[in-house]
Motif scaffolding. Structure first.
Motif, PDB file in Angstrom:
ATOM      1  N   LEU A   5       5.823  48.031  24.034  1.00 47.06           N
ATOM      2  CA  LEU A   5       6.709  47.410  25.003  1.00 47.06           C
ATOM      3  C   LEU A   5       5.802  46.757  26.041  1.00 47.06           C
ATOM      4  O   LEU A   5       5.007  47.436  26.698  1.00 47.06           O
ATOM      5  N   THR A   6       5.884  45.447  26.138  1.00 51.71           N
ATOM      6  CA  THR A   6       5.057  44.693  27.071  1.00 51.71           C
ATOM      7  C   THR A   6       5.935  44.214  28.213  1.00 51.71           C
ATOM      8  O   THR A   6       6.958  43.574  27.980  1.00 51.71           O
ATOM      9  N   HIS A  50       1.282  56.023  25.752  1.00 46.98           N
ATOM     10  CA  HIS A  50       0.143  55.525  26.530  1.00 46.98           C
ATOM     11  C   HIS A  50       0.600  54.288  27.286  1.00 46.98           C
ATOM     12  O   HIS A  50       1.392  53.499  26.782  1.00 46.98           O
ATOM     13  N   LEU A  51       0.052  54.094  28.476  1.00 50.08           N
ATOM     14  CA  LEU A  51       0.402  52.968  29.324  1.00 50.08           C
ATOM     15  C   LEU A  51      -0.886  52.372  29.870  1.00 50.08           C
ATOM     16  O   LEU A  51      -1.786  53.109  30.271  1.00 50.08           O
ATOM     17  N   ALA A  52      -0.972  51.047  29.881  1.00 47.15           N
ATOM     18  CA  ALA A  52      -2.166  50.361  30.393  1.00 47.15           C
ATOM     19  C   ALA A  52      -1.770  49.319  31.428  1.00 47.15           C
ATOM     20  O   ALA A  52      -0.789  48.594  31.242  1.00 47.15           O
ATOM     21  N   LEU A  53      -2.534  49.236  32.502  1.00 46.93           N
ATOM     22  CA  LEU A  53      -2.381  48.206  33.531  1.00 46.93           C
ATOM     23  C   LEU A  53      -3.345  47.079  33.183  1.00 46.93           C
ATOM     24  O   LEU A  53      -4.542  47.312  33.029  1.00 46.93           O
ATOM     25  N   ILE A  54      -2.828  45.856  33.084  1.00 46.55           N
ATOM     26  CA  ILE A  54      -3.611  44.763  32.496  1.00 46.55           C
ATOM     27  C   ILE A  54      -3.564  43.512  33.365  1.00 46.55           C
ATOM     28  O   ILE A  54      -2.541  43.203  33.971  1.00 46.55           O
ATOM     29  N   ALA A  55      -4.664  42.765  33.367  1.00 48.95           N
ATOM     30  CA  ALA A  55      -4.732  41.439  33.980  1.00 48.95           C
ATOM     31  C   ALA A  55      -5.011  40.439  32.867  1.00 48.95           C
ATOM     32  O   ALA A  55      -6.092  40.442  32.284  1.00 48.95           O
ATOM     33  N   CYS A  56      -4.019  39.609  32.553  1.00 42.51           N
ATOM     34  CA  CYS A  56      -4.166  38.593  31.503  1.00 42.51           C
ATOM     35  C   CYS A  56      -4.581  37.259  32.109  1.00 42.51           C
ATOM     36  O   CYS A  56      -4.240  36.960  33.252  1.00 42.51           O
ATOM     37  N   ASP A  57      -5.235  36.441  31.286  1.00 42.96           N
ATOM     38  CA  ASP A  57      -5.464  35.069  31.713  1.00 42.96           C
ATOM     39  C   ASP A  57      -4.209  34.255  31.379  1.00 42.96           C
ATOM     40  O   ASP A  57      -3.236  34.795  30.849  1.00 42.96           O
ATOM     41  N   GLY A  58      -4.212  32.980  31.668  1.00 42.81           N
ATOM     42  CA  GLY A  58      -3.041  32.132  31.467  1.00 42.81           C
ATOM     43  C   GLY A  58      -2.553  32.042  30.035  1.00 42.81           C
ATOM     44  O   GLY A  58      -1.393  31.739  29.786  1.00 42.81           O
ATOM     45  N   ALA A  59      -3.419  32.337  29.076  1.00 47.37           N
ATOM     46  CA  ALA A  59      -3.039  32.301  27.661  1.00 47.37           C
ATOM     47  C   ALA A  59      -2.583  33.673  27.156  1.00 47.37           C
ATOM     48  O   ALA A  59      -2.203  33.808  26.001  1.00 47.37           O
ATOM     49  N   PRO A  70      -8.226  46.245  37.043  1.00 45.67           N
ATOM     50  CA  PRO A  70      -8.139  44.936  37.701  1.00 45.67           C
ATOM     51  C   PRO A  70      -7.613  45.081  39.121  1.00 45.67           C
ATOM     52  O   PRO A  70      -6.874  46.020  39.427  1.00 45.67           O
ATOM     53  N   GLU A  71      -7.981  44.160  39.987  1.00 49.44           N
ATOM     54  CA  GLU A  71      -7.470  44.182  41.357  1.00 49.44           C
ATOM     55  C   GLU A  71      -5.994  43.831  41.399  1.00 49.44           C
ATOM     56  O   GLU A  71      -5.238  44.349  42.206  1.00 49.44           O
ATOM     57  N   ARG A  72      -5.593  42.920  40.515  1.00 45.43           N
ATOM     58  CA  ARG A  72      -4.199  42.497  40.412  1.00 45.43           C
ATOM     59  C   ARG A  72      -3.766  42.631  38.957  1.00 45.43           C
ATOM     60  O   ARG A  72      -4.565  42.406  38.049  1.00 45.43           O
ATOM     61  N   VAL A  73      -2.523  42.978  38.751  1.00 46.51           N
ATOM     62  CA  VAL A  73      -1.994  43.232  37.414  1.00 46.51           C
ATOM     63  C   VAL A  73      -0.819  42.299  37.152  1.00 46.51           C
ATOM     64  O   VAL A  73       0.044  42.122  38.012  1.00 46.51           O
ATOM     65  N   ASN A  74      -0.805  41.682  35.958  1.00 48.45           N
ATOM     66  CA  ASN A  74       0.330  40.838  35.595  1.00 48.45           C
ATOM     67  C   ASN A  74       0.982  41.266  34.280  1.00 48.45           C
ATOM     68  O   ASN A  74       1.857  40.587  33.759  1.00 48.45           O
ATOM     69  N   MET A  75       0.554  42.412  33.756  1.00 50.76           N
ATOM     70  CA  MET A  75       1.194  42.941  32.552  1.00 50.76           C
ATOM     71  C   MET A  75       0.993  44.452  32.493  1.00 50.76           C
ATOM     72  O   MET A  75      -0.064  44.965  32.872  1.00 50.76           O
ATOM     73  N   VAL A  76       2.013  45.145  32.026  1.00 52.46           N
ATOM     74  CA  VAL A  76       1.934  46.580  31.765  1.00 52.46           C
ATOM     75  C   VAL A  76       2.336  46.763  30.308  1.00 52.46           C
ATOM     76  O   VAL A  76       3.349  46.224  29.861  1.00 52.46           O
ATOM     77  N   GLU A  77       1.514  47.466  29.564  1.00 53.07           N
ATOM     78  CA  GLU A  77       1.804  47.684  28.148  1.00 53.07           C
ATOM     79  C   GLU A  77       2.009  49.172  27.892  1.00 53.07           C
ATOM     80  O   GLU A  77       1.198  49.996  28.309  1.00 53.07           O
ATOM     81  N   LEU A  78       3.102  49.490  27.208  1.00 51.19           N
ATOM     82  CA  LEU A  78       3.400  50.856  26.805  1.00 51.19           C
ATOM     83  C   LEU A  78       3.295  50.930  25.295  1.00 51.19           C
ATOM     84  O   LEU A  78       3.815  50.063  24.588  1.00 51.19           O
ATOM     85  N   ILE A  79       2.625  51.945  24.805  1.00 49.62           N
ATOM     86  CA  ILE A  79       2.441  52.142  23.366  1.00 49.62           C
ATOM     87  C   ILE A  79       2.860  53.572  23.059  1.00 49.62           C
ATOM     88  O   ILE A  79       2.421  54.510  23.715  1.00 49.62           O
ATOM     89  N   ARG A  86      12.436  58.868  21.946  1.00 55.47           N
ATOM     90  CA  ARG A  86      12.733  59.218  23.343  1.00 55.47           C
ATOM     91  C   ARG A  86      11.771  58.532  24.295  1.00 55.47           C
ATOM     92  O   ARG A  86      12.158  58.043  25.345  1.00 55.47           O
ATOM     93  N   ALA A  87      10.500  58.515  23.955  1.00 54.21           N
ATOM     94  CA  ALA A  87       9.493  57.899  24.841  1.00 54.21           C
ATOM     95  C   ALA A  87       9.730  56.407  24.960  1.00 54.21           C
ATOM     96  O   ALA A  87       9.674  55.847  26.056  1.00 54.21           O
ATOM     97  N   TYR A  88      10.000  55.737  23.849  1.00 58.94           N
ATOM     98  CA  TYR A  88      10.196  54.293  23.872  1.00 58.94           C
ATOM     99  C   TYR A  88      11.468  53.926  24.646  1.00 58.94           C
ATOM    100  O   TYR A  88      11.454  53.060  25.485  1.00 58.94           O
ATOM    101  N   GLU A  89      12.547  54.614  24.362  1.00 60.76           N
ATOM    102  CA  GLU A  89      13.814  54.326  25.039  1.00 60.76           C
ATOM    103  C   GLU A  89      13.723  54.673  26.516  1.00 60.76           C
ATOM    104  O   GLU A  89      14.287  53.983  27.354  1.00 60.76           O
ATOM    105  N   GLY A  90      13.012  55.730  26.852  1.00 61.04           N
ATOM    106  CA  GLY A  90      12.845  56.106  28.253  1.00 61.04           C
ATOM    107  C   GLY A  90      12.027  55.112  29.035  1.00 61.04           C
ATOM    108  O   GLY A  90      12.261  54.882  30.227  1.00 61.04           O
ATOM    109  N   ALA A  91      11.042  54.499  28.384  1.00 56.98           N
ATOM    110  CA  ALA A  91      10.180  53.526  29.050  1.00 56.98           C
ATOM    111  C   ALA A  91      10.952  52.256  29.340  1.00 56.98           C
ATOM    112  O   ALA A  91      10.791  51.617  30.323  1.00 56.98           O
TER     113      ALA A  91
END
Length: 91
Positions: A5-6, A50-59, A70-79, A86-91
């Motif tokens: 889930l992105t 698992h959850l990750a805080l991510i900074a993506c480039d424009g692509a 990263p100092e700033r985050v523009n995406m959060v990914e849950l795996i 239950r975990a997926y639906e709860g997220a």
């Protein structure tokens, strides 16, 4: 098999928030624990997640590394495992 889930604010990764804002929010979520600067996971008695805080480039390209956040985050990914709905639906 895994489920992803992105969460992002826009399709161009143009908007971001300071990582401190997300850390404060995530640390208030019951059942999550921080495992590294940019990583969280579900506590041992909960479904695998698992959850990750991510900074993506424009692509949308990104790399995450232990010990770095990263100092700033523009995406959060849950795996999570596809065997743990239950975990997926709860997220």
């Amino acid at each position: 098999m895994y489920r992803y889930l992105t969460v992002r604010s826009d399709d161009r990764y143009g908007e971001s928030v300071p990582v401190d804002v997300l850390v404060e929010l995530l640390e208030s979520v019951p059942g999550l624990r921080r495992t590294d600067l940019a990583f969280y996971e579900a506590e041992a008695d909960l479904d695998w997640l698992h959850l990750a805080l991510i900074a993506c480039d424009g692509a949308g390209n990104y790399a995450v590394r232990k010990g770095k956040v990263p100092e700033r985050v523009n995406m959060v990914e849950l795996i999570c495992s596809s065997g743990c709905p239950r975990a997926y639906e709860g997220a």
